[in-house]
Design a protein around this motif. Structure first.
Motif, PDB file in Angstrom:
ATOM      1  N   HIS A 146       3.901 -28.648  26.569  1.00  0.00           N
ATOM      2  CA  HIS A 146       3.186 -27.413  26.251  1.00  0.00           C
ATOM      3  C   HIS A 146       4.119 -26.207  26.346  1.00  0.00           C
ATOM      4  CE1 HIS A 146       2.967 -28.008  30.602  1.00  0.00           C
ATOM      5  NE2 HIS A 146       2.966 -26.688  30.714  1.00  0.00           N
ATOM      6  N   GLU A 147       3.723 -25.140  25.689  1.00  0.00           N
ATOM      7  CA  GLU A 147       4.466 -23.874  25.762  1.00  0.00           C
ATOM      8  C   GLU A 147       3.480 -22.738  25.593  1.00  0.00           C
ATOM      9  OE1 GLU A 147       6.047 -23.341  21.191  1.00  0.00           O
ATOM     10  OE2 GLU A 147       7.216 -24.667  22.469  1.00  0.00           O
ATOM     11  N   PHE A 148       3.930 -21.513  25.921  1.00  0.00           N
ATOM     12  CA  PHE A 148       3.001 -20.386  25.831  1.00  0.00           C
ATOM     13  C   PHE A 148       3.726 -19.105  25.417  1.00  0.00           C
ATOM     14  CE2 PHE A 148       4.844 -19.627  29.948  1.00  0.00           C
ATOM     15  CZ  PHE A 148       4.792 -18.248  30.133  1.00  0.00           C
ATOM     16  N   TYR A 149       2.930 -18.156  24.920  1.00  0.00           N
ATOM     17  CA  TYR A 149       3.399 -16.778  24.734  1.00  0.00           C
ATOM     18  C   TYR A 149       2.253 -15.874  25.142  1.00  0.00           C
ATOM     19  CZ  TYR A 149       0.857 -17.046  20.261  1.00  0.00           C
ATOM     20  OH  TYR A 149      -0.106 -17.203  19.303  1.00  0.00           O
ATOM     21  N   GLU A 150       2.556 -14.634  25.452  1.00  0.00           N
ATOM     22  CA  GLU A 150       1.511 -13.759  25.985  1.00  0.00           C
ATOM     23  C   GLU A 150       1.639 -12.323  25.515  1.00  0.00           C
ATOM     24  OE1 GLU A 150       1.663 -12.967  30.227  1.00  0.00           O
ATOM     25  OE2 GLU A 150       3.816 -13.381  30.288  1.00  0.00           O
ATOM     26  N   SER A 151       0.489 -11.634  25.552  1.00  0.00           N
ATOM     27  CA  SER A 151       0.438 -10.181  25.398  1.00  0.00           C
ATOM     28  C   SER A 151      -0.157  -9.659  26.703  1.00  0.00           C
ATOM     29  CB  SER A 151      -0.446  -9.795  24.203  1.00  0.00           C
ATOM     30  OG  SER A 151      -1.789 -10.140  24.485  1.00  0.00           O
ATOM     31  N   ASP A 152      -0.364  -8.357  26.801  1.00  0.00           N
ATOM     32  CA  ASP A 152      -0.937  -7.807  28.029  1.00  0.00           C
ATOM     33  C   ASP A 152      -2.366  -8.297  28.265  1.00  0.00           C
ATOM     34  OD1 ASP A 152       1.336  -6.466  28.693  1.00  0.00           O
ATOM     35  OD2 ASP A 152       0.711  -4.545  27.879  1.00  0.00           O
ATOM     36  N   GLU A 153      -3.123  -8.531  27.189  1.00  0.00           N
ATOM     37  CA  GLU A 153      -4.536  -8.893  27.324  1.00  0.00           C
ATOM     38  C   GLU A 153      -4.801 -10.396  27.257  1.00  0.00           C
ATOM     39  OE1 GLU A 153      -3.596  -6.820  24.739  1.00  0.00           O
ATOM     40  OE2 GLU A 153      -4.051  -4.888  25.676  1.00  0.00           O
ATOM     41  N   ARG A 154      -3.867 -11.154  26.670  1.00  0.00           N
ATOM     42  CA  ARG A 154      -4.161 -12.560  26.351  1.00  0.00           C
ATOM     43  C   ARG A 154      -2.924 -13.434  26.537  1.00  0.00           C
ATOM     44  NH1 ARG A 154      -8.336 -14.763  23.524  1.00  0.00           N
ATOM     45  NH2 ARG A 154      -9.271 -12.715  23.258  1.00  0.00           N
ATOM     46  N   LEU A 155      -3.146 -14.686  26.918  1.00  0.00           N
ATOM     47  CA  LEU A 155      -2.056 -15.664  26.962  1.00  0.00           C
ATOM     48  C   LEU A 155      -2.459 -16.843  26.090  1.00  0.00           C
ATOM     49  CD1 LEU A 155       0.212 -16.783  29.796  1.00  0.00           C
ATOM     50  CD2 LEU A 155      -1.070 -18.544  28.590  1.00  0.00           C
ATOM     51  N   THR A 156      -1.583 -17.216  25.160  1.00  0.00           N
ATOM     52  CA  THR A 156      -1.874 -18.328  24.246  1.00  0.00           C
ATOM     53  C   THR A 156      -1.029 -19.528  24.630  1.00  0.00           C
ATOM     54  OG1 THR A 156      -2.381 -16.753  22.481  1.00  0.00           O
ATOM     55  CG2 THR A 156      -1.970 -19.029  21.819  1.00  0.00           C
ATOM     56  N   LEU A 157      -1.695 -20.641  24.896  1.00  0.00           N
ATOM     57  CA  LEU A 157      -1.043 -21.878  25.329  1.00  0.00           C
ATOM     58  C   LEU A 157      -1.144 -22.911  24.211  1.00  0.00           C
ATOM     59  CD1 LEU A 157       0.072 -23.740  27.705  1.00  0.00           C
ATOM     60  CD2 LEU A 157      -2.323 -24.273  28.161  1.00  0.00           C
ATOM     61  N   SER A 158      -0.003 -23.498  23.846  1.00  0.00           N
ATOM     62  CA  SER A 158       0.007 -24.571  22.841  1.00  0.00           C
ATOM     63  C   SER A 158       0.226 -25.898  23.556  1.00  0.00           C
ATOM     64  CB  SER A 158       1.127 -24.345  21.824  1.00  0.00           C
ATOM     65  OG  SER A 158       0.884 -23.159  21.095  1.00  0.00           O
ATOM     66  N   ILE A 159      -0.722 -26.821  23.387  1.00  0.00           N
ATOM     67  CA  ILE A 159      -0.603 -28.167  23.964  1.00  0.00           C
ATOM     68  C   ILE A 159      -0.331 -29.131  22.814  1.00  0.00           C
ATOM     69  CG2 ILE A 159      -1.761 -29.969  25.292  1.00  0.00           C
ATOM     70  CD1 ILE A 159      -3.599 -27.722  26.422  1.00  0.00           C
ATOM     71  N   PHE A 160       0.831 -29.791  22.853  1.00  0.00           N
ATOM     72  CA  PHE A 160       1.229 -30.652  21.740  1.00  0.00           C
ATOM     73  C   PHE A 160       0.606 -32.045  21.901  1.00  0.00           C
ATOM     74  CE2 PHE A 160       4.311 -27.275  22.041  1.00  0.00           C
ATOM     75  CZ  PHE A 160       4.357 -26.833  20.726  1.00  0.00           C
ATOM     76  N   ASP A 161      -0.586 -32.183  21.309  1.00  0.00           N
ATOM     77  CA  ASP A 161      -1.346 -33.431  21.360  1.00  0.00           C
ATOM     78  C   ASP A 161      -1.708 -33.776  19.913  1.00  0.00           C
ATOM     79  OD1 ASP A 161      -2.790 -35.601  22.096  1.00  0.00           O
ATOM     80  OD2 ASP A 161      -4.375 -34.520  23.155  1.00  0.00           O
ATOM     81  N   LYS A 162      -0.761 -34.416  19.224  1.00  0.00           N
ATOM     82  CA  LYS A 162      -0.903 -34.677  17.784  1.00  0.00           C
ATOM     83  C   LYS A 162      -2.095 -35.584  17.494  1.00  0.00           C
ATOM     84  CE  LYS A 162       1.984 -35.675  13.785  1.00  0.00           C
ATOM     85  NZ  LYS A 162       3.312 -36.070  13.316  1.00  0.00           N
ATOM     86  N   GLY A 163      -2.890 -35.164  16.517  1.00  0.00           N
ATOM     87  CA  GLY A 163      -4.031 -35.963  16.078  1.00  0.00           C
ATOM     88  C   GLY A 163      -5.157 -36.044  17.089  1.00  0.00           C
ATOM     89  N   ALA A 164      -5.269 -35.044  17.951  1.00  0.00           N
ATOM     90  CA  ALA A 164      -6.335 -35.044  18.961  1.00  0.00           C
ATOM     91  C   ALA A 164      -7.706 -35.006  18.294  1.00  0.00           C
ATOM     92  CB  ALA A 164      -6.175 -33.849  19.893  1.00  0.00           C
ATOM     93  N   ASN A 165      -8.618 -35.817  18.791  1.00  0.00           N
ATOM     94  CA  ASN A 165      -9.977 -35.862  18.256  1.00  0.00           C
ATOM     95  C   ASN A 165     -10.808 -34.787  18.967  1.00  0.00           C
ATOM     96  OD1 ASN A 165     -12.641 -36.383  17.597  1.00  0.00           O
ATOM     97  ND2 ASN A 165     -12.430 -38.596  17.738  1.00  0.00           N
TER      98      ASN A 165
END
Length: 202
Positions: A6-25
Motif C-alpha cells: 500500500h501507499e498514500f498521499y495526503e492533503s490537509d483535509e484528506r489522506l488517500t490510501l491505495s491498497i494494491f489488491d488486484k481483481g478484488a471482489n
C-alpha cells in the motif's frame, strides 16, 4: 493472513490510501473505519493500520474497489499533515490528559477555531478591494455603478424595465438593453467580455 502492499498521499483535509489488491471482489471486501484504526480484509488478505497517526471521521471516510487497487479516502478530523500513516504523533485531539485511543469525545475537537479562516479571508478580500470606482467599476456598490442602473430602472417606463430584465437574465448578465422593440423579438445572446469564455454552471 497475507499482508498487502500500500501507499498514500495526503492533503490537509484528506489522506488517500491505495491498497494494491488486484481483481478484488467488491462483495468480498470488508472495510472498517474507526477514529484511530483502519481494517481492510479480502479473503486471506488483510491490512490493519493502528494507531493511525491522526484521528479520522469514520462517517465521512469512504472507499472504492477498482480493478488494480482499492482506494480509501480518510477524512481527517483535524486539518493538518500527518507525514505518515501510523504512530502516536501528532494527534492534536489527544492534547488533553486523555489517551489517543479514548479521543472519541467530539467535545475535544477544536473545530470552532478553524472557522476563524472565514473571517481572515473576508478581511483580506476587503483590504484588497480598497480601490476607487475609476480603477475598478465594480467597486463602490450601490453608490456608483449599481446605483446608476437602479436609477435608470426606477425612472424607466414598463417597456424599458421589461427590456432591461429580459436582456440581463437571458444574456447571463453580459448585456443590458433598454430597447424593448429589439429585445422583445428574440432571445438575447450571451456576450462575454473579449478574451473571456462563457461557461454555464450547474
Amino acid at each position: 493472513m497475507a499482508s498487502l502492499r500500500h501507499e498514500f498521499y495526503e492533503s490537509d483535509e484528506r489522506l488517500t490510501l491505495s491498497i494494491f489488491d488486484k481483481g478484488a471482489n467488491p462483495d468480498e471486501v470488508s472495510v472498517q473505519f474507526e477514529p484511530r484504526k483502519f481494517t481492510y480484509t479480502h479473503g486471506e488478505k488483510s491490512l490493519v493500520l493502528e494507531p493511525l497517526k491522526g484521528q479520522i471521521d469514520p462517517e465521512k471516510s469512504d472507499y472504492t474497489v477498482g480493478k488494480v487497487k482499492v482506494e480509501v479516502r480518510f477524512a481527517k478530523a483535524v486539518i493538518g499533515r500527518w507525514g505518515g500513516l501510523i504512530g502516536d504523533a501528532p494527534d492534536i485531539l489527544a492534547n488533553s490528559a486523555a489517551s489517543p485511543s479514548s479521543s472519541s469525545e467530539p467535545s475535544t475537537r477544536p473545530a470552532a477555531k478553524r472557522k476563524n479562516w472565514d473571517g481572515i479571508t473576508e478581511n483580506i478580500l476587503k483590504s484588497d478591494k480598497e480601490k476607487n470606482p475609476e480603477e475598478d467599476p465594480n467597486v463602490g456598490g450601490d453608490s456608483t455603478l449599481n446605483g446608476f442602473f437602479q436609477k435608470i430602472f426606477a425612472d424607466a417606463d414598463e417597456d424599458t424595465k421589461r427590456a432591461m430584465m429580459k436582456s440581463y437574465q437571458e444574456s447571463g448578465g453580459t448585456t443590458l438593453s433598454t430597447n424593448w422593440d429589439e429585445v422583445g423579438k428574440s432571445k438575447v445572446d450571451v456576450k462575454p467580455p473579449t478574451g473571456s469564455q462563457w461557461k454555464k454552471w450547474g
